[in-house]
Write an enzyme that holds these catalytic residues in place. Sequence first.
Site, mmCIF file in Angstrom:
data_model
loop_
_atom_site.group_PDB
_atom_site.id
_atom_site.type_symbol
_atom_site.label_atom_id
_atom_site.label_comp_id
_atom_site.label_asym_id
_atom_site.label_seq_id
_atom_site.Cartn_x
_atom_site.Cartn_y
_atom_site.Cartn_z
ATOM 1 N N ASN A 1 43.718 48.084 83.978
ATOM 2 C CA ASN A 1 44.674 49.184 84.155
ATOM 3 C C ASN A 1 46.038 48.586 84.499
ATOM 4 O OD1 ASN A 1 44.952 48.990 87.127
ATOM 5 N ND2 ASN A 1 42.783 49.543 87.070
ATOM 6 N N ASP B 251 36.100 46.112 83.834
ATOM 7 C CA ASP B 251 37.074 45.465 84.722
ATOM 8 C C ASP B 251 36.401 45.023 86.026
ATOM 9 O OD1 ASP B 251 39.525 44.647 85.749
ATOM 10 O OD2 ASP B 251 40.336 46.664 86.019
ATOM 11 N N TYR C 21 38.404 55.781 80.271
ATOM 12 C CA TYR C 21 39.612 56.332 79.659
ATOM 13 C C TYR C 21 39.338 57.352 78.550
ATOM 14 C CZ TYR C 21 42.875 53.365 82.294
ATOM 15 O OH TYR C 21 43.627 52.777 83.287
ATOM 16 N N ILE D 261 29.674 41.543 78.659
ATOM 17 C CA ILE D 261 30.708 40.598 78.214
ATOM 18 C C ILE D 261 30.934 39.463 79.222
ATOM 19 C CG2 ILE D 261 32.785 41.737 79.139
ATOM 20 C CD1 ILE D 261 34.043 41.295 76.293
ATOM 21 N N GLY E 243 35.377 54.002 77.710
ATOM 22 C CA GLY E 243 34.571 54.357 78.882
ATOM 23 C C GLY E 243 35.333 55.359 79.730
HETATM 24 N N1 AR6 Z 1 30.272 44.303 79.292
HETATM 25 C C1 AR6 Z 1 30.683 44.857 78.122
HETATM 26 N N2 AR6 Z 1 31.114 46.128 78.008
HETATM 27 C C2 AR6 Z 1 31.090 46.883 79.132
HETATM 28 C C3 AR6 Z 1 30.680 46.392 80.388
HETATM 29 C C4 AR6 Z 1 30.252 45.029 80.447
HETATM 30 N N3 AR6 Z 1 29.836 44.467 81.572
HETATM 31 N N4 AR6 Z 1 30.802 47.390 81.305
HETATM 32 C C5 AR6 Z 1 31.265 48.485 80.647
HETATM 33 N N5 AR6 Z 1 31.438 48.179 79.328
HETATM 34 P P1 AR6 Z 1 35.625 50.938 80.711
HETATM 35 P P2 AR6 Z 1 38.278 51.865 79.786
HETATM 36 C C6 AR6 Z 1 31.937 49.022 78.228
HETATM 37 O O1 AR6 Z 1 35.366 52.219 81.420
HETATM 38 O O2 AR6 Z 1 37.661 53.064 79.154
HETATM 39 C C7 AR6 Z 1 38.524 50.544 84.835
HETATM 40 O O3 AR6 Z 1 38.424 51.156 86.107
HETATM 41 C C8 AR6 Z 1 31.838 50.510 78.395
HETATM 42 O O4 AR6 Z 1 30.543 50.969 78.048
HETATM 43 O O5 AR6 Z 1 35.251 49.676 81.377
HETATM 44 O O6 AR6 Z 1 39.282 51.076 79.011
HETATM 45 C C9 AR6 Z 1 39.883 49.914 84.622
HETATM 46 O O7 AR6 Z 1 40.402 49.343 85.818
HETATM 47 C C10 AR6 Z 1 32.888 50.978 77.397
HETATM 48 O O8 AR6 Z 1 32.332 51.003 76.070
HETATM 49 O O9 AR6 Z 1 37.203 50.785 80.316
HETATM 50 C C11 AR6 Z 1 40.702 51.066 84.157
HETATM 51 O O10 AR6 Z 1 41.160 51.840 85.250
HETATM 52 C C12 AR6 Z 1 33.935 49.876 77.439
HETATM 53 O O11 AR6 Z 1 33.317 48.776 78.117
HETATM 54 C C13 AR6 Z 1 39.725 51.887 83.339
HETATM 55 O O12 AR6 Z 1 38.433 51.562 83.852
HETATM 56 C C14 AR6 Z 1 35.209 50.256 78.180
HETATM 57 O O13 AR6 Z 1 34.880 51.052 79.312
HETATM 58 C C15 AR6 Z 1 39.755 51.491 81.882
HETATM 59 O O14 AR6 Z 1 38.938 52.364 81.149
#
Ligand code: AR6
Length: 177
Positions: free
Chosen positions: A27, A37, A128, A14, A126
């Site tokens: 978060n 993030d 969470y 993204i 991810g």
């Molecule tokens: N581009 C697009 N999607 C992505 C990317 C990227 N570069 N990287 C990961 N994803 P997550 P959450 C996807 O874990 O579950 C952080 O530490 C990933 O495969 O990023 O909401 C925050 O600070 C998944 O499908 O976010 C919070 O503490 C989706 O993005 C916590 O993680 C979300 O995964 C939030 O957890």
Amino acid sequence: MPHSHRIHLMQSDITKVNTDAIVNAANTSLLGGGGVDGAIHRAGGPAILAECRQIVARQGGCKTGEAVITTGGNLPASYVIHTVGPVWNGGHKNEPALLANCYRHSLELAEKHGIKTVAFPNISTGIYGYPKDQAAHIAVSTVQDFLQHHALPEQVTFVVFDQDNLSLYQRLLKKPD
Ligand code: AR6
């Protein structure tokens, strides 16, 4: 399906997506983390964190289901909308309503700022731990419902990272023949 032409699907990092705004799965501290993030702060540079710190000083972070907006820094996107998804806790801790709030409040902020194009990651699926199929249903139905009642944003792109989410969103967004 009404408004389906305003919803797009893309498998990508993204941070490379060229929409007016991208949404961050942040978060409550707003001070960065792993996953998407971490990728957004790394690619966007320190201007994003500087604005997050100002928001923290003003309002003390961001509650689950709420959203705030900052510059996009060095990203192709002009803005980052930071929203905080729910941690999956078995499904009886209001997770579905909180996840829907993330999408709705992010879209409301986009509308308020005159933003025409927004890209969402798969919030909460991810670190969470939200079950991907349930999260995808909520994401798609909440966005469809919002677009039915609002002219802005004009376009919403779901940006999937993994194959599971790609298949789920392809099925949910399948246009009738
Ligand atoms: N581009 C697009 N999607 C992505 C990317 C990227 N570069 N990287 C990961 N994803 P997550 P959450 C996807 O874990 O579950 C952080 O530490 C990933 O495969 O990023 O909401 C925050 O600070 C998944 O499908 O976010 C919070 O503490 C989706 O993005 C916590 O993680 C979300 O995964 C939030 O957890």
